[in-house]
Scaffold this active site. Sequence first.
Site, PDB file in Angstrom:
ATOM      1  N   ARG A   1       0.807  -1.218   0.000  1.00 49.20           N
ATOM      2  CA  ARG A   1       0.000   0.000   0.000  1.00 49.20           C
ATOM      3  C   ARG A   1       0.848   1.280   0.000  1.00 49.20           C
ATOM      4  O   ARG A   1       0.474   2.297  -0.550  1.00 49.20           O
ATOM      5  CB  ARG A   1      -0.869  -0.026   1.269  1.00 49.20           C
TER       6      ARG A   1
ATOM      7  N   HIS B   1       6.262 -24.022   5.488  1.00 43.78           N
ATOM      8  CA  HIS B   1       7.677 -23.940   5.139  1.00 43.78           C
ATOM      9  C   HIS B   1       8.490 -25.116   5.687  1.00 43.78           C
ATOM     10  O   HIS B   1       9.560 -25.423   5.182  1.00 43.78           O
ATOM     11  CB  HIS B   1       8.291 -22.585   5.540  1.00 43.78           C
TER      12      HIS B   1
ATOM     13  N   LYS C   1       0.732 -19.088   5.632  1.00 46.96           N
ATOM     14  CA  LYS C   1      -0.163 -19.382   6.739  1.00 46.96           C
ATOM     15  C   LYS C   1      -0.441 -18.103   7.541  1.00 46.96           C
ATOM     16  O   LYS C   1       0.357 -17.186   7.415  1.00 46.96           O
ATOM     17  CB  LYS C   1       0.412 -20.470   7.631  1.00 46.96           C
TER      18      LYS C   1
ATOM     19  N   HIS D   1       3.168 -27.372  11.186  1.00 46.94           N
ATOM     20  CA  HIS D   1       4.506 -27.959  11.114  1.00 46.94           C
ATOM     21  C   HIS D   1       4.593 -29.316  11.836  1.00 46.94           C
ATOM     22  O   HIS D   1       5.117 -30.284  11.292  1.00 46.94           O
ATOM     23  CB  HIS D   1       5.548 -27.020  11.712  1.00 46.94           C
TER      24      HIS D   1
HETATM   25  C1  BG6 Z   1       6.340 -20.113  11.851  1.00 46.26           C
HETATM   26  C2  BG6 Z   1       5.666 -19.618  13.084  1.00 46.26           C
HETATM   27  O1  BG6 Z   1       5.431 -20.764  11.004  1.00 46.26           O
HETATM   28  O2  BG6 Z   1       7.365 -21.027  12.205  1.00 46.26           O
HETATM   29  C3  BG6 Z   1       6.668 -18.952  14.011  1.00 46.26           C
HETATM   30  O3  BG6 Z   1       4.664 -18.685  12.723  1.00 46.26           O
HETATM   31  C4  BG6 Z   1       7.812 -19.896  14.301  1.00 46.26           C
HETATM   32  O4  BG6 Z   1       6.052 -18.545  15.216  1.00 46.26           O
HETATM   33  C5  BG6 Z   1       8.378 -20.451  13.012  1.00 46.26           C
HETATM   34  O5  BG6 Z   1       8.799 -19.143  14.990  1.00 46.26           O
HETATM   35  C6  BG6 Z   1       9.408 -21.535  13.274  1.00 46.26           C
HETATM   36  O6  BG6 Z   1      10.026 -21.851  12.066  1.00 46.26           O
HETATM   37  P1  BG6 Z   1      11.552 -22.300  12.024  1.00 46.26           P
HETATM   38  O7  BG6 Z   1      11.815 -22.585  10.587  1.00 46.26           O
HETATM   39  O8  BG6 Z   1      12.350 -21.160  12.585  1.00 46.26           O
HETATM   40  O9  BG6 Z   1      11.629 -23.519  12.900  1.00 46.26           O
END
Ligand code: BG6
Length: 527
Positions: free
Chosen positions: A64, A203, A173, A266
């Site tokens: 924006r 991810h 997400k 995750h």
């Molecule tokens: C994200 C969460 O999806 O994953 C975060 O929203 C979290 O809160 C993160 O810190 C952890 O990912 P990674 O790759 O650092 O283990």
Amino acid sequence: MSTSTNTTQNAAEAPHLRPNPETASILIFGASGDLTARKLLPALFDLWNDGYLSDEAPIIGVARREKSDESFRAEIYEAVNGSVRNGAVTPEQWERFARRLFYRQLDIASAEHYPQFHADLNAIEDQQGTGRNRIVYMATSPDLFLPAVEHMGFGNMIPDRDASHWLRVVFEKPFGHDLASAQELSGNLRRLLREDQIYRIDHYLGKETVQNILLFRFGNSIFEPLLNRNHVDHVQITVAESQGLERGRGGYYDNSGALRDVLQNHVLQLLCLIAMEPPALFHARDLHDEKLKVLKALSGGNKGDITKWVVPGQYSAGVVDGHPAVSYLSEERIPADSRTETYVAMKVQVDNWRWAGVPFYLRTGKRLPSRVSEIAIQFKLPPLNLFNTVECDGDICALVGAQPNQLVFRIQPSESIKLSFSTKRPGMQYQIHPVTMDFNYKTFTEALPEAYERLLLDVLRGDSTLFMRSDELEAAWQFVTPILDFWQKAKTMPEPYRCGTWGPRAADELLHNDGRNWRSPGQKPAS
Ligand code: BG6
């Protein structure tokens, strides 16, 4: 003990990984956010540097705020330089990379701006001499997902199935807040986009070590026959973080909590990969089908009473890594009476032929002693009675050192796979000594690609294997929503745990009640 690894085959030689530059514009909606600078642009730079992206295809930040291309490039340079795989970006590299970076101001929520935005986009693509293939990465707040897609339709940006170019839309997400909202969002998006145009990111699935779970399980013949209720005592999955809330994240997190933020996606994805049956083919549909079966077979240890198998926690002030850390309730933008959980542990069952009766203990939390994600499979202790018949110096040999075999996938950091087993300690006695066979990813000379690199490349290739299909996502929500509803209705107050500890006491009791303990991640067998 360590393994030897033949790393002579370079990744670039592997046929499926050969650089395959695509010409598609990459539009990042919500480009002013943290994700763009921290993850997306460094990943795109590394992909380009490895030869996976063309020199011309535009990358267009969309948000924006008013901003020129030049100031967007300058901002991105600050973010990318130092965060890419080789550390610094050379001036020549930057010059070649930056000339395809553009910025366009757009009020994403206003339909009337889209026809002009689309015309601007066409002009950039014409100038770059690239086609109309497009990826739109929705790095916005989720309430903009649907309006943005609706307005893209209004701006004539969504091509038909038989068009000569394509559009793929990537959703960060959270995709939904519970089962009903996820179903509603999926239903609404389906009116506008086909499933093959939708990429829902988790991810964790892009992490190299997570992808390796399938290769390890189905690319070896010696482990898979053991991964079932006949041999496995239990499984522990841990996603622990030492950090608390990153700046500016309080508003999001307080509406989310650990169950929605990490466990629903995750942790359950890790569980799917470790528990699923081998797919017939390594194709997106076959993999999604198998993961879905696991999610459908999930059940709580004690359905009648959620408090018996789920433990929420919230961090109180403490010390992490030698630094004082404030309580969750003292974090920025967190209401003083917040009931949001920053930790959750649970005991679940995968009620199917392979796993019935094997508990899966899951936990995730913030402000724990260290950042570590791992899956530990503990096998049953064999009958060791025969050693009790061996005399040592007139006494019966002590078997105190006996420990069950463990197979541990360390997802991050110090990415590795460890297998522990018992040996005879050298000497005249029969003394059991646990040792570990250890494979460390450092054995490879190649750097581990960042999750977002792999996932962005897969979107370019049109491969949704490492993304979540809508029915998978809904099955995960279906499992966690009754827990969320229960907490809401019962006004459950999470149990406090001090920053820098491994979570609330009730989480320990969850395992003690079964005669077990949580692993201390990184723990070595006693010597
Ligand atoms: C994200 C969460 O999806 O994953 C975060 O929203 C979290 O809160 C993160 O810190 C952890 O990912 P990674 O790759 O650092 O283990």
